[in-house]
Design a protein around this motif. Structure first.
Motif, PDB file in Angstrom:
ATOM      1  N   MET A 146     -10.441   0.763  10.445  1.00 55.45           N
ATOM      2  CA  MET A 146     -10.316  -0.275   9.796  1.00 55.45           C
ATOM      3  C   MET A 146     -10.328  -1.581  10.543  1.00 55.45           C
ATOM      4  N   PRO A 147     -11.062  -2.406  10.270  1.00 55.18           N
ATOM      5  CA  PRO A 147     -11.005  -3.790  11.014  1.00 55.18           C
ATOM      6  C   PRO A 147      -9.689  -4.462  10.975  1.00 55.18           C
ATOM      7  N   PRO A 148      -9.324  -5.429  11.914  1.00 57.79           N
ATOM      8  CA  PRO A 148      -8.213  -6.196  11.583  1.00 57.79           C
ATOM      9  C   PRO A 148      -8.129  -7.046  10.379  1.00 57.79           C
ATOM     10  N   THR A 149      -7.421  -7.447   9.549  1.00 52.46           N
ATOM     11  CA  THR A 149      -7.285  -7.844   8.076  1.00 52.46           C
ATOM     12  C   THR A 149      -6.388  -8.843   7.758  1.00 52.46           C
ATOM     13  N   LEU A 150      -6.787  -9.981   7.198  1.00 52.98           N
ATOM     14  CA  LEU A 150      -5.794 -10.781   6.616  1.00 52.98           C
ATOM     15  C   LEU A 150      -5.294 -10.392   5.278  1.00 52.98           C
ATOM     16  N   VAL A 151      -4.141 -10.281   5.157  1.00 51.61           N
ATOM     17  CA  VAL A 151      -3.539  -9.819   3.889  1.00 51.61           C
ATOM     18  C   VAL A 151      -2.747 -11.007   3.414  1.00 51.61           C
ATOM     19  N   GLU A 152      -2.869 -11.552   2.054  1.00 58.45           N
ATOM     20  CA  GLU A 152      -2.041 -12.544   1.539  1.00 58.45           C
ATOM     21  C   GLU A 152      -1.353 -12.327   0.364  1.00 58.45           C
ATOM     22  N   GLU A 153      -0.448 -13.048  -0.023  1.00 57.95           N
ATOM     23  CA  GLU A 153       0.557 -12.982  -0.902  1.00 57.95           C
ATOM     24  C   GLU A 153      -0.112 -13.409  -2.089  1.00 57.95           C
ATOM     25  N   ASP A 154      -0.740 -12.207  -2.968  1.00 56.81           N
ATOM     26  CA  ASP A 154      -1.399 -12.500  -4.132  1.00 56.81           C
ATOM     27  C   ASP A 154      -1.123 -11.362  -5.213  1.00 56.81           C
ATOM     28  N   ASP A 155      -1.721 -11.292  -6.311  1.00 60.54           N
ATOM     29  CA  ASP A 155      -1.736 -10.222  -7.315  1.00 60.54           C
ATOM     30  C   ASP A 155      -2.655  -9.038  -7.034  1.00 60.54           C
ATOM     31  N   SER A 156      -3.178  -8.964  -5.899  1.00 62.71           N
ATOM     32  CA  SER A 156      -4.155  -7.729  -5.600  1.00 62.71           C
ATOM     33  C   SER A 156      -3.129  -6.574  -5.082  1.00 62.71           C
ATOM     34  N   PRO A 157      -3.293  -5.200  -5.495  1.00 66.99           N
ATOM     35  CA  PRO A 157      -2.758  -4.187  -4.996  1.00 66.99           C
ATOM     36  C   PRO A 157      -1.809  -4.389  -3.653  1.00 66.99           C
ATOM     37  N   ILE A 158      -2.544  -4.744  -2.838  1.00 65.66           N
ATOM     38  CA  ILE A 158      -1.851  -4.656  -1.349  1.00 65.66           C
ATOM     39  C   ILE A 158      -1.004  -5.877  -1.118  1.00 65.66           C
ATOM     40  N   GLY A 159      -1.340  -6.874  -2.010  1.00 57.26           N
ATOM     41  CA  GLY A 159      -0.461  -8.309  -2.075  1.00 57.26           C
ATOM     42  C   GLY A 159       0.937  -7.788  -2.712  1.00 57.26           C
ATOM     43  N   VAL A 160       0.862  -7.073  -3.877  1.00 58.27           N
ATOM     44  CA  VAL A 160       1.937  -6.692  -4.599  1.00 58.27           C
ATOM     45  C   VAL A 160       2.723  -5.837  -3.807  1.00 58.27           C
ATOM     46  N   ILE A 162      -3.301  -7.625   9.911  1.00 56.93           N
ATOM     47  CA  ILE A 162      -2.783  -6.504  10.367  1.00 56.93           C
ATOM     48  C   ILE A 162      -3.894  -5.500  11.167  1.00 56.93           C
ATOM     49  N   ALA A 163      -3.585  -4.857  12.062  1.00 58.38           N
ATOM     50  CA  ALA A 163      -4.612  -4.024  12.674  1.00 58.38           C
ATOM     51  C   ALA A 163      -4.379  -2.596  12.508  1.00 58.38           C
ATOM     52  N   LEU A 220      -6.851   9.324   6.637  1.00 53.79           N
ATOM     53  CA  LEU A 220      -7.548   9.322   4.993  1.00 53.79           C
ATOM     54  C   LEU A 220      -6.933   8.079   4.286  1.00 53.79           C
ATOM     55  N   THR A 221      -5.907   7.846   4.667  1.00 55.74           N
ATOM     56  CA  THR A 221      -5.350   6.285   3.738  1.00 55.74           C
ATOM     57  C   THR A 221      -6.063   5.182   3.998  1.00 55.74           C
ATOM     58  N   TYR A 222      -6.616   5.033   5.111  1.00 53.39           N
ATOM     59  CA  TYR A 222      -7.366   3.618   5.672  1.00 53.39           C
ATOM     60  C   TYR A 222      -8.663   4.031   6.093  1.00 53.39           C
ATOM     61  N   SER A 223      -9.296   5.317   5.866  1.00 58.10           N
ATOM     62  CA  SER A 223     -10.730   5.476   6.021  1.00 58.10           C
ATOM     63  C   SER A 223     -11.673   4.791   5.385  1.00 58.10           C
ATOM     64  N   ALA A 224     -11.264   4.152   4.096  1.00 57.07           N
ATOM     65  CA  ALA A 224     -12.289   3.427   3.283  1.00 57.07           C
ATOM     66  C   ALA A 224     -12.567   2.071   3.935  1.00 57.07           C
ATOM     67  N   GLY A 225     -11.825   1.664   4.995  1.00 56.49           N
ATOM     68  CA  GLY A 225     -12.113   0.317   5.616  1.00 56.49           C
ATOM     69  C   GLY A 225     -11.608  -0.867   4.992  1.00 56.49           C
ATOM     70  N   ASP A 226     -11.006  -0.762   3.941  1.00 55.99           N
ATOM     71  CA  ASP A 226     -10.205  -1.901   3.391  1.00 55.99           C
ATOM     72  C   ASP A 226      -9.277  -1.561   2.402  1.00 55.99           C
ATOM     73  N   TYR A 227      -8.764  -2.541   1.567  1.00 54.68           N
ATOM     74  CA  TYR A 227      -7.359  -2.199   0.851  1.00 54.68           C
ATOM     75  C   TYR A 227      -7.890  -2.146  -0.710  1.00 54.68           C
ATOM     76  N   SER A 228      -9.133  -1.967  -1.120  1.00 55.47           N
ATOM     77  CA  SER A 228      -9.599  -2.027  -2.182  1.00 55.47           C
ATOM     78  C   SER A 228      -9.659  -0.660  -3.274  1.00 55.47           C
TER      79      SER A 228
END
Length: 131
Positions: A1-15, A30-31, A123-131
């Motif tokens: 999974m590439p480095p990702t910007l995670v923001e405080e919002d209503d998305s599942p990863i934000g929550v 996060i990397a 397995l958890t991060y193999s999709a490449g993003d948090y969707s």
């Protein structure tokens, strides 16, 4: 999974991150890394982090949690609580409605933070993003 910007919002990863860090954390990068023997490593970069004056402040900790895998996340969290620890958040799903991958942050009786995963790091991060 590439480095990702995670923001405080209503998305599942934000929550999920608000569950972990509390309100007001804002954002972080996060990397996700994985070793040849399937050990996962997460590198967090918070915008409000401070560089130590002497490059090495031995009296401060640098690791804020570790993670273990157990298919019975709920049961292990309950055992941690029974032993005097805490469950710091509700059990959350990665990819809700699509995959059974679950996680939860707990705290042992000594204050160490423990993250529990139901499935392997790959397995958890193999999709490449948090969707």
């Amino acid at each position: 999974m590439p480095p990702t910007l995670v923001e405080e919002d209503d998305s599942p990863i934000g929550v999920m991150c608000t569950d972990v860090f509390g309100a007001g954390w804002g954002s972080f990068r996060i990397a996700h890394l994985s070793t040849g023997d399937r050990v996962g490593v997460e590198l967090f970069q918070f915008p409000n982090s401070e560089d130590p004056e002497n490059n090495f402040e031995y009296w401060k900790t640098g690791v804020f949690h570790f993670c273990v895998q157990d298919p019975d996340v709920e049961g292990l969290a309950a055992r941690i609580v029974e032993a005097g620890g805490k469950q710091r958040m509700p059990v959350r799903y990665y990819y809700p409605g699509e995959k059974p991958y679950r996680m939860v942050y707990c705290e042992d009786p000594f204050g160490n933070i423990i993250e529990l995963y139901s499935h392997s790091y790959e397995l958890t991060y193999s999709a490449g993003d948090y969707s």
